[in-house]
Every structure is written in C-alpha cells, then in structure tokens.
Design a protein around this motif. Structure first.
Motif, PDB file in Angstrom:
ATOM      1  N   PRO A 232       0.817  -1.226   0.000  1.00 16.35           N
ATOM      2  CA  PRO A 232       0.000   0.000   0.000  1.00 16.35           C
ATOM      3  C   PRO A 232       0.847   1.270   0.000  1.00 16.35           C
ATOM      4  O   PRO A 232       2.002   1.264   0.455  1.00 16.35           O
ATOM      5  CB  PRO A 232      -0.796  -0.106   1.304  1.00 16.35           C
ATOM      6  N   HIS A 234       1.858   4.853   1.410  1.00 15.82           N
ATOM      7  CA  HIS A 234       1.755   5.630   2.660  1.00 15.82           C
ATOM      8  C   HIS A 234       0.906   6.877   2.438  1.00 15.82           C
ATOM      9  O   HIS A 234       0.105   7.273   3.271  1.00 15.82           O
ATOM     10  CB  HIS A 234       3.140   6.086   3.124  1.00 15.82           C
ATOM     11  N   GLN A 237      -2.914   6.537   2.601  1.00 21.18           N
ATOM     12  CA  GLN A 237      -3.443   6.527   3.974  1.00 21.18           C
ATOM     13  C   GLN A 237      -3.604   7.953   4.486  1.00 21.18           C
ATOM     14  O   GLN A 237      -4.628   8.316   5.063  1.00 21.18           O
ATOM     15  CB  GLN A 237      -2.454   5.814   4.896  1.00 21.18           C
ATOM     16  N   GLN A 240      -6.452   9.732   2.733  1.00 19.29           N
ATOM     17  CA  GLN A 240      -7.757   9.284   3.229  1.00 19.29           C
ATOM     18  C   GLN A 240      -8.075   9.892   4.594  1.00 19.29           C
ATOM     19  O   GLN A 240      -9.217  10.235   4.875  1.00 19.29           O
ATOM     20  CB  GLN A 240      -7.817   7.756   3.270  1.00 19.29           C
ATOM     21  N   GLN A 241      -7.016  10.025   5.421  1.00 14.89           N
ATOM     22  CA  GLN A 241      -7.231  10.664   6.730  1.00 14.89           C
ATOM     23  C   GLN A 241      -7.652  12.122   6.553  1.00 14.89           C
ATOM     24  O   GLN A 241      -8.581  12.598   7.184  1.00 14.89           O
ATOM     25  CB  GLN A 241      -5.940  10.634   7.557  1.00 14.89           C
TER      26      GLN A 241
END
Ligand SMILES: [Zn+2]
Length: 246
Positions: A232, A234, A237, A240-241
């Motif tokens: 995945p 980094h 992530q 998305q946060q």
C-alpha cells in the motif's frame, strides 16, 4: 566527472546520515533517478533548501548507476499554495508516490512528466478535488500502458463501446458486458464517457464528474492502481485521513 543539467520533480526525499539527503527525482530528460545530495540537509547555497517532495527544480547532477550525485539545485517552484493546504499536500504527495512506485528507474517518460507537472500546477492554482485526482490517474494508467478499455466484452466479445447500460471492469483490466458482468466494478455510461473524455483532452479542469460517476470511476481506478502495487501507498493513507476530516 561531467555534470549534466536537467529539470526534475522530487518524488521522495529522506535524510541520510549526519548531513546528507537522498532524493528520488523524476527528471524530464532521464526519467526516475535516485541521487545523493552531500550536505543536502544544510547547504542552502547549493540546494536552496529545495530537496522536498513535489518541488520542481532545475539541477546539475552526475549520473551514476544506482545512486547519482546531486551537485546543485535551483528552485523552479516549490508550489507554495499546495504547501499551505493539507488536502492539497495529500493529493500532491499521493501523485508523487504513485509515480515513484509505478515508473521503472532510468526510463525517460516526458508525457508522464508533463502530466505530473500539470497536476501540481492545477493543485497550486485551484481548489483541490477528486475530479482532478481521477483525471490524473486515468491518464497515468494510459501513459504507462495500462489504459482502461471500454471496447469489447472480455468474455463474449460483444462490443460495449456504445452500450447504454452498465458494464463491469476488473482490477486486472478486463471488461464485461451487462450479461457477462458477474464480477468487477460497475461503470455506467456517464462515467465511461467522462473517463474517455479525460483520456482524450489531456487538460486538467475540463472534465467534471457527477457524484455517481465519480464514485464509480473512483472504485475502478483505485482497484486498477492497487493491482500494480506490491504494497500500500503511505500517502494514500494520509490522503484518506485528510479527506475524512474535510
Ligand atoms: Zn459479454
């Protein structure tokens, strides 16, 4: 050794030892290159404090197999309006990481370089949104030879080109007509038309997705991009946060 001059976008950067910095550069001339900047942490004179992700630079480097050696850099732009905005940082960081992970080393790709720079310019000048991210991804896949195709059903061979119904796409790049589409992500006619237009125009800001087509196109693009990655991202992530709190 002779230094060469080139234009580059920094895809990744990290400190190395006491004072050096290692950067992954996407150069216009030579493709993706990893380089070490001796004293890159501190030498403002040689590196202008510019060895940061998604900065666009003019630089001098000595090309070597493995790790090249960075001599000097001049800033073309650090995209200051991106750096002021957490959501824009999220999108720009994602674009740089996905290029870093999908582009093989030392293979020039000027179309992809232009796409990345155009995306960063778009993010710097206009509000960030999912439309531009999807525009970037569908064109990234096309340039790298993973073009989404909506021509014929992979199972029965029927033309789905002018089908008005929903078709189904898999992460492996297969397309199924509505009769054969038992697996894959649904893609209605509107989403397909917009994706095809996005691949044809090559200009950011020209395509605006509806909420539904954005959701459909996004699911297919996420799956296809992920299928080409071994682990995945980094930056995804992080993005998305940031999207979650926006
Ligand atoms: Zn079929």
């Amino acid at each position: 050794m002779q230094a060469t001059e080139c234009e580059a976008v920094v895809l990744a950067a990290m400190d190395y030892g006491e004072s050096d910095r290692i950067v992954t550069l996407f150069t216009h001339e030579h493709g993706k290159i990893r380089a070490i900047a001796r004293h890159g942490k501190k030498s403002v004179k040689r590196f202008s404090g510019a060895l940061e992700v998604f900065a666009r630079l003019h630089l001098q480097l000595v090309l070597k197999e493995g790790l090249s050696s960075l001599r000097t850099t001049e800033i073309v732009t650090v995209f200051p309006h991106i750096r002021d905005d957490l959501l824009k940082i999220g999108y720009a960081g994602y674009a740089c990481e996905v290029v870093d992970r999908l582009l093989p080393e030392a293979m020039g790709n000027q179309r992809l370089f232009r796409l990345l720079v155009s995306y960063l310019e778009q993010l710097d000048a206009f509000p960030a949104g999912a439309d531009d991210r999807r525009f970037f991804e569908v064109n990234l896949l096309k340039i790298l030879g993973y073009r989404l195709s909506f021509e014929t059903c992979s199972r029965c061979g029927t033309s789905v080109r002018s089908s008005s119904g929903t078709i189904y796409c898999t992460s492996a790049g297969e397309t199924f007509c509505s009769d054969c589409g038992t697996s894959g992500y649904p893609l209605g006619q509107e989403a397909r038309t917009l994706l095809q237009k996005a691949m044809a125009t090559g200009r950011f800001g020209a395509i605006r997705f509806s909420e539904n087509s954005l959701r459909e196109a996004g699911a297919v693009l996420d799956a296809v991009v992920a299928s080409h990655l071994t682990r995945p991202l980094h930056s995804l992530q992080f993005l998305q946060q940031v999207l979650g709190v926006h």
